[in-house]
Design an enzyme around this catalytic site. Structure first.
Site, PDB file in Angstrom:
ATOM      1  N   MET A  27      -4.356   4.211   4.133  1.00  0.00           N
ATOM      2  CA  MET A  27      -4.757   3.118   3.246  1.00  0.00           C
ATOM      3  C   MET A  27      -4.301   1.773   3.806  1.00  0.00           C
ATOM      4  O   MET A  27      -4.237   0.778   3.078  1.00  0.00           O
ATOM      5  CB  MET A  27      -4.179   3.338   1.844  1.00  0.00           C
ATOM      6  CG  MET A  27      -4.720   4.609   1.198  1.00  0.00           C
ATOM      7  SD  MET A  27      -4.650   4.580  -0.584  1.00  0.00           S
ATOM      8  CE  MET A  27      -2.911   4.386  -0.860  1.00  0.00           C
ATOM      9  N   GLY A  28      -3.976   1.740   5.090  1.00  0.00           N
ATOM     10  CA  GLY A  28      -3.563   0.478   5.697  1.00  0.00           C
ATOM     11  C   GLY A  28      -2.136   0.120   5.352  1.00  0.00           C
ATOM     12  O   GLY A  28      -1.344   0.982   4.950  1.00  0.00           O
ATOM     13  N   HIS A  34       2.993   5.571  10.178  1.00  0.00           N
ATOM     14  CA  HIS A  34       1.577   5.722  10.530  1.00  0.00           C
ATOM     15  C   HIS A  34       1.405   5.719  12.050  1.00  0.00           C
ATOM     16  O   HIS A  34       0.598   6.485  12.587  1.00  0.00           O
ATOM     17  CB  HIS A  34       0.762   4.570   9.934  1.00  0.00           C
ATOM     18  CG  HIS A  34       0.787   4.494   8.436  1.00  0.00           C
ATOM     19  ND1 HIS A  34       1.415   3.472   7.763  1.00  0.00           N
ATOM     20  CD2 HIS A  34       0.258   5.304   7.491  1.00  0.00           C
ATOM     21  CE1 HIS A  34       1.272   3.651   6.459  1.00  0.00           C
ATOM     22  NE2 HIS A  34       0.575   4.759   6.261  1.00  0.00           N
ATOM     23  N   GLN A 159       0.489  16.445  -1.168  1.00  0.00           N
ATOM     24  CA  GLN A 159      -0.846  16.062  -0.672  1.00  0.00           C
ATOM     25  C   GLN A 159      -1.236  16.925   0.539  1.00  0.00           C
ATOM     26  O   GLN A 159      -2.375  17.378   0.644  1.00  0.00           O
ATOM     27  CB  GLN A 159      -0.842  14.588  -0.282  1.00  0.00           C
ATOM     28  CG  GLN A 159      -2.095  14.143   0.440  1.00  0.00           C
ATOM     29  CD  GLN A 159      -2.107  12.652   0.705  1.00  0.00           C
ATOM     30  OE1 GLN A 159      -2.475  11.882  -0.171  1.00  0.00           O
ATOM     31  NE2 GLN A 159      -1.704  12.230   1.891  1.00  0.00           N
TER      32      GLN A 159
HETATM   33  P1  AMP Z   1      -0.953   6.197   3.222  1.00  0.00           P
HETATM   34  O1  AMP Z   1      -1.554   5.069   3.997  1.00  0.00           O
HETATM   35  O2  AMP Z   1       0.323   5.861   2.576  1.00  0.00           O
HETATM   36  O3  AMP Z   1      -1.955   6.866   2.331  1.00  0.00           O
HETATM   37  O4  AMP Z   1      -0.570   7.284   4.309  1.00  0.00           O
HETATM   38  C1  AMP Z   1      -1.448   7.690   5.307  1.00  0.00           C
HETATM   39  C2  AMP Z   1      -0.849   8.878   6.007  1.00  0.00           C
HETATM   40  O5  AMP Z   1       0.397   8.509   6.579  1.00  0.00           O
HETATM   41  C3  AMP Z   1      -0.567  10.058   5.067  1.00  0.00           C
HETATM   42  O6  AMP Z   1      -0.893  11.269   5.735  1.00  0.00           O
HETATM   43  C4  AMP Z   1       0.913   9.943   4.826  1.00  0.00           C
HETATM   44  O7  AMP Z   1       1.518  11.177   4.521  1.00  0.00           O
HETATM   45  C5  AMP Z   1       1.386   9.421   6.164  1.00  0.00           C
HETATM   46  N1  AMP Z   1       2.684   8.742   6.055  1.00  0.00           N
HETATM   47  C6  AMP Z   1       3.019   7.746   5.188  1.00  0.00           C
HETATM   48  N2  AMP Z   1       4.314   7.412   5.341  1.00  0.00           N
HETATM   49  C7  AMP Z   1       4.810   8.209   6.330  1.00  0.00           C
HETATM   50  C8  AMP Z   1       6.088   8.358   6.949  1.00  0.00           C
HETATM   51  N3  AMP Z   1       7.142   7.624   6.593  1.00  0.00           N
HETATM   52  N4  AMP Z   1       6.222   9.287   7.921  1.00  0.00           N
HETATM   53  C9  AMP Z   1       5.163  10.052   8.297  1.00  0.00           C
HETATM   54  N5  AMP Z   1       3.940   9.966   7.749  1.00  0.00           N
HETATM   55  C10 AMP Z   1       3.758   9.058   6.779  1.00  0.00           C
END
Ligand code: AMP
Length: 289
Positions: A27-28, A34, A159
């Site tokens: 989601m940016g 990320h 998730q």
């Molecule tokens: P989001 O943009 O928050 O929806 O996350 C996008 C992807 O990045 C999802 O698969 C999350 O689980 C992963 N993600 C977010 N934060 C972290 C983190 N601290 N370490 C590893 N993966 C992450």
């Protein structure tokens, strides 16, 4: 690296060859967590000789938010995101407008929700409808991007299990690949929402990882849960949940459980944080570079 915003641009960039890319849906407001997923995706694409490489989608999906205020104030930082994607080795960034993902009058249906999405006392209780929105958008992104594999962070453990179950139930030919949680110094799991923590709350939030670590030393799930509540209480945090569950089904751990996961969700001030860790102790911890 190419930036595309429409389905037709995306298909042209993919060379109209399905299953030859690795998708990292986001989601940016990208951070080092990320970046680690994107590096992993680029490496995986190289290993599999997939010419389209790693595709990063950036889309703030309104259907997975429970509160419009949370959606409205979700950080949008596209220029910085593009720099991070390029540095991490993405080949394509797909940043569609709302109408591209949800064409008016042709909204993608919500796929049947896997049971793991609605296990009691977890995300569904505190964010009802959240996983329906996640499944809807992930299914749509899979259709648009036609990846051979997709990477999801263990940070969002439930998730990850929901997407695994969804992909299996729809028999989609997409490998769901987990990526370890990346943490800040001190152990706080990186999150796009951490920027909203006040300095005091950021310090209190360290108790979440602390509670998970201490729980991982306890000899039983019940003792681990009690320990998490004690550690959080010391930091004046009342969690939405602090539990040890079967790592895959997220049901209460039972005789058939072979892998356990400790999971916490808590509001620190205005910010809702989630984190999790293997129980008993796991040693794999990725630190931010
Ligand atoms: P989001 O943009 O928050 O929806 O996350 C996008 C992807 O990045 C999802 O698969 C999350 O689980 C992963 N993600 C977010 N934060 C972290 C983190 N601290 N370490 C590893 N993966 C992450």
């Amino acid at each position: 690296m190419r930036l595309v915003t429409t389905a037709s641009q995306l298909h042209a960039a993919l060379g109209n060859v399905p299953a030859r890319s690795v998708l990292v849906p986001t989601m940016g407001a990208l951070h080092d967590g990320h970046a680690a997923l994107i590096r992993q995706g680029a490496t995986l694409a190289r290993e599999r000789c997939w010419p389209s490489g790693c595709v990063v989608s950036i889309f703030v999906n309104p259907t997975q938010f429970n509160e419009t205020t949370d959606f409205d104030r979700y950080p949008r930082t596209l220029d910085a995101d593009l720099r991070l994607c390029e540095a991490a080795g993405a080949a394509i960034v797909f940043a569609p407008a709302l109408a591209e993902v949800f064409p008016p009058g042709h909204e993608p249906s919500v796929p049947p929700l896997p049971a793991v999405a609605t296990q009691p006392q977890l995300e569904d209780k505190f964010r009802p409808g959240h996983f329906a929105g996640v499944c809807q958008v992930v299914r749509r992104l899979f259709d648009l991007c036609t990846p051979g594999a997709a990477i999801f962070g263990e940070k969002d453990w439930q998730q990850l299990q929901v997407i695994r179950a969804l992909t299996a139930s729809l028999t989609l030919p997409i490998d769901i690949v987990p990526a370890p949680t990346v943490r800040e110094q001190g152990g706080l799991a990186m999150s796009s929402r951490n920027r909203f923590l006040s300095p005091e709350d950021r310090t209190r939030a360290l108790a979440i990882h602390g509670a998970l670590r201490e729980a991982s030393q306890e000899p039983s799930p019940a003792r681990a849960e009690a320990r998490m509540h004690d550690v959080l209480a010391e930091a004046e945090i009342r969690p939405e949940y602090a539990v040890v569950r079967d790592a895959e089904t997220l049901l209460a751990a039972g005789a058939g459980t072979t892998r356990h996961r400790a999971l916490i969700a808590a509001r620190i001030g205005e910010v809702r944080l989630i984190d999790n860790l293997g129980w008993p102790e796991e040693r794999r911890v990725a630190l931010s570079s």
